[in-house]
Scaffold this motif. Structure first.
Motif, mmCIF file in Angstrom:
data_model
loop_
_atom_site.group_PDB
_atom_site.id
_atom_site.type_symbol
_atom_site.label_atom_id
_atom_site.label_comp_id
_atom_site.label_asym_id
_atom_site.label_seq_id
_atom_site.Cartn_x
_atom_site.Cartn_y
_atom_site.Cartn_z
ATOM 1 N N ALA A 104 23.080 32.673 -26.882
ATOM 2 C CA ALA A 104 21.682 33.049 -26.651
ATOM 3 C C ALA A 104 20.758 32.340 -27.631
ATOM 4 O O ALA A 104 19.680 31.867 -27.256
ATOM 5 N N HIS A 105 21.161 32.247 -28.893
ATOM 6 C CA HIS A 105 20.324 31.591 -29.896
ATOM 7 C C HIS A 105 20.257 30.079 -29.667
ATOM 8 O O HIS A 105 19.190 29.466 -29.794
ATOM 9 N N GLU A 106 21.394 29.478 -29.332
ATOM 10 C CA GLU A 106 21.414 28.026 -29.157
ATOM 11 C C GLU A 106 20.605 27.595 -27.942
ATOM 12 O O GLU A 106 19.895 26.588 -27.991
ATOM 13 N N VAL A 107 20.705 28.337 -26.848
ATOM 14 C CA VAL A 107 20.011 27.927 -25.634
ATOM 15 C C VAL A 107 18.500 28.081 -25.765
ATOM 16 O O VAL A 107 17.738 27.417 -25.056
ATOM 17 N N THR A 108 18.057 28.936 -26.692
ATOM 18 C CA THR A 108 16.617 29.115 -26.916
ATOM 19 C C THR A 108 16.128 28.338 -28.131
ATOM 20 O O THR A 108 14.963 28.457 -28.512
ATOM 21 N N GLY A 109 17.013 27.550 -28.749
ATOM 22 C CA GLY A 109 16.609 26.734 -29.883
ATOM 23 C C GLY A 109 16.528 27.469 -31.204
ATOM 24 O O GLY A 109 16.028 26.908 -32.191
ATOM 25 N N GLN A 110 17.021 28.693 -31.261
ATOM 26 C CA GLN A 110 17.000 29.467 -32.511
ATOM 27 C C GLN A 110 18.268 29.152 -33.307
ATOM 28 O O GLN A 110 19.147 29.990 -33.499
ATOM 29 N N LEU A 111 18.338 27.918 -33.787
ATOM 30 C CA LEU A 111 19.566 27.440 -34.408
ATOM 31 C C LEU A 111 19.853 28.120 -35.741
ATOM 32 O O LEU A 111 21.018 28.267 -36.128
ATOM 33 N N GLN A 112 18.808 28.516 -36.464
ATOM 34 C CA GLN A 112 19.038 29.194 -37.740
ATOM 35 C C GLN A 112 19.751 30.523 -37.520
ATOM 36 O O GLN A 112 20.658 30.890 -38.272
ATOM 37 N N ASP A 113 19.358 31.235 -36.472
ATOM 38 C CA ASP A 113 20.044 32.488 -36.146
ATOM 39 C C ASP A 113 21.470 32.215 -35.677
ATOM 40 O O ASP A 113 22.389 32.990 -35.968
ATOM 41 N N ALA A 114 21.646 31.114 -34.947
ATOM 42 C CA ALA A 114 22.993 30.754 -34.498
ATOM 43 C C ALA A 114 23.891 30.445 -35.691
ATOM 44 O O ALA A 114 25.068 30.842 -35.720
ATOM 45 N N VAL A 115 23.342 29.748 -36.698
ATOM 46 C CA VAL A 115 24.116 29.435 -37.901
ATOM 47 C C VAL A 115 24.552 30.715 -38.606
ATOM 48 O O VAL A 115 25.688 30.825 -39.092
ATOM 49 N N ALA A 116 23.661 31.700 -38.657
ATOM 50 C CA ALA A 116 24.015 32.974 -39.290
ATOM 51 C C ALA A 116 25.201 33.626 -38.578
ATOM 52 O O ALA A 116 26.094 34.191 -39.228
ATOM 53 N N CYS A 117 25.225 33.523 -37.251
ATOM 54 C CA CYS A 117 26.352 34.080 -36.495
ATOM 55 C C CYS A 117 27.626 33.286 -36.748
ATOM 56 O O CYS A 117 28.722 33.855 -36.870
ATOM 57 N N TYR A 118 27.494 31.960 -36.830
ATOM 58 C CA TYR A 118 28.663 31.133 -37.132
ATOM 59 C C TYR A 118 29.252 31.510 -38.493
ATOM 60 O O TYR A 118 30.477 31.585 -38.660
ATOM 61 N N GLU A 119 28.387 31.739 -39.475
ATOM 62 C CA GLU A 119 28.868 32.080 -40.808
ATOM 63 C C GLU A 119 29.584 33.427 -40.815
ATOM 64 O O GLU A 119 30.562 33.621 -41.537
ATOM 65 N N ARG A 120 29.108 34.352 -39.993
ATOM 66 C CA ARG A 120 29.797 35.638 -39.886
ATOM 67 C C ARG A 120 31.151 35.479 -39.199
ATOM 68 O O ARG A 120 32.134 36.120 -39.575
#
Length: 308
Positions: free
Chosen positions: A162-178
């Motif tokens: 959801a974050h990647e498809v909307t361009g919210q990459l910083q939020d996506a990175v936070a999920c990756y780190e978790r």
């Protein structure tokens, strides 16, 4: 005689380092014809050809029913009954999954919707596949709609999409780190995380993560080459880029990051003829990818995303 793809063997999108499963074509009454020994592109083309034939059979069924819906001859027609019996043996869900893994996203969506229409009780179970398909189709509104219909809290994987498809990459990175704390991480996780940092214009971080992954898991080296190459040329580290691209195992790598790296090395060295030849090859490869778009609905949109 009708050739049918073995639905127990899916054809995933190929990536360096991934294991290649066994592929086979089942021929009615003639056993199995193995597809081993064929390269990835040939196997993909074979699978897409089979899916196109299955599409034709479904279209035949729809048009026949439309033409003879009120006719008593419909249920007695041997051709119709033979096609119907054959189609009923094929799982629409497996066709949808296989098409997704072959990057045939519009067709995957069509068959998944067909499956849900017949099995509405499984809608919640298939939301994950819906989300992945809509993300590949670059449909952020549809992804948000899927998220809103969930009866449970979304998983980290779903939040990442959801974050990647909307361009919210910083939020996506936070999920990756978790998710990094999970020891069951697969190749797609590593590639997605590094790509996310490149999308955030953080090539140093992406490079360090890629090199750390290769150090920890040497079998991931081929999968990380594209991202290492892109990080090197973004950072103007052309000596390191040249060393990477001189490795024997990267010679057949035709990923975009590696291709751009090769072009930049030619440009930096002033090799105009090899540069023009390489750029022409890259252009031809992109155009060849559009060679079959006239055969598939939605393919122009998909290929457009690849080109930009």
């Amino acid at each position: 005689m009708i050739a049918v793809l073995d639905t127990n063997s899916h054809i995933p999108q190929s990536s360096p380092g991934d294991e290649r499963p066994s592929y086979a074509l089942h021929l009615s009454g003639c056993g199995t014809v193995s597809a081993e020994g064929l390269n990835v592109d040939t196997r993909m083309m074979c699978a897409k050809t089979v899916f196109t034939l299955i599409d034709f059979l479904w279209r035949f069924m729809r048009e026949w029913i439309s033409a003879y819906y009120l006719s008593s001859t419909q249920k007695d027609d041997p051709v119709y009954n033979a096609v119907k019996a054959f189609i009923n043996q094929i799982s629409a869900l497996k066709i949808a999954t296989s098409n997704f893994e072959c990057a045939e996203y519009p067709r995957a969506l069509m068959y998944l919707e067909m499956f849900i229409k017949e099995n509405p009780q499984q809608f919640q179970e298939q939301l994950w596949l819906f989300m992945k398909i809509y993300a590949r189709l670059n449909e952020p509104d549809a992804v948000h709609g899927i998220m809103a219909t969930r009866e449970q809290e979304p998983s980290l994987e779903e939040l990442i999409i959801a974050h990647e498809v909307t361009g919210q990459l910083q939020d996506a990175v936070a999920c990756y780190e978790r998710m990094a704390q999970d020891e069951r991480r697969g190749p797609d996780f590593y590639k997605g995380m590094v790509q996310c940092y490149l999308g955030l214009d953080q090539p140093i971080t992406a490079l360090r993560i890629a090199q750390g992954i290769v150090s920890e898991r040497p079998e991931m080296a081929p999968a990380m080459q594209e991202f290492e190459a892109e990080a090197f040329w973004r950072l103007h580290m052309f000596d390191d880029l040249g060393s990477l691209l001189s490795l024997p195992d990267i010679a057949e790598n035709m990923s975009w990051g590696v291709q751009i790296g090769r072009a930049l090395l030619h440009f930096q060295a002033g090799r105009s003829n090899p540069l023009y030849k390489h750029l022409e090859g890259m252009r031809k490869e992109l155009l060849d990818g559009m060679g079959t778009v006239s055969l598939e609905k939605g393919s122009y949109q998909e290929e457009y995303q690849n080109i930009i």
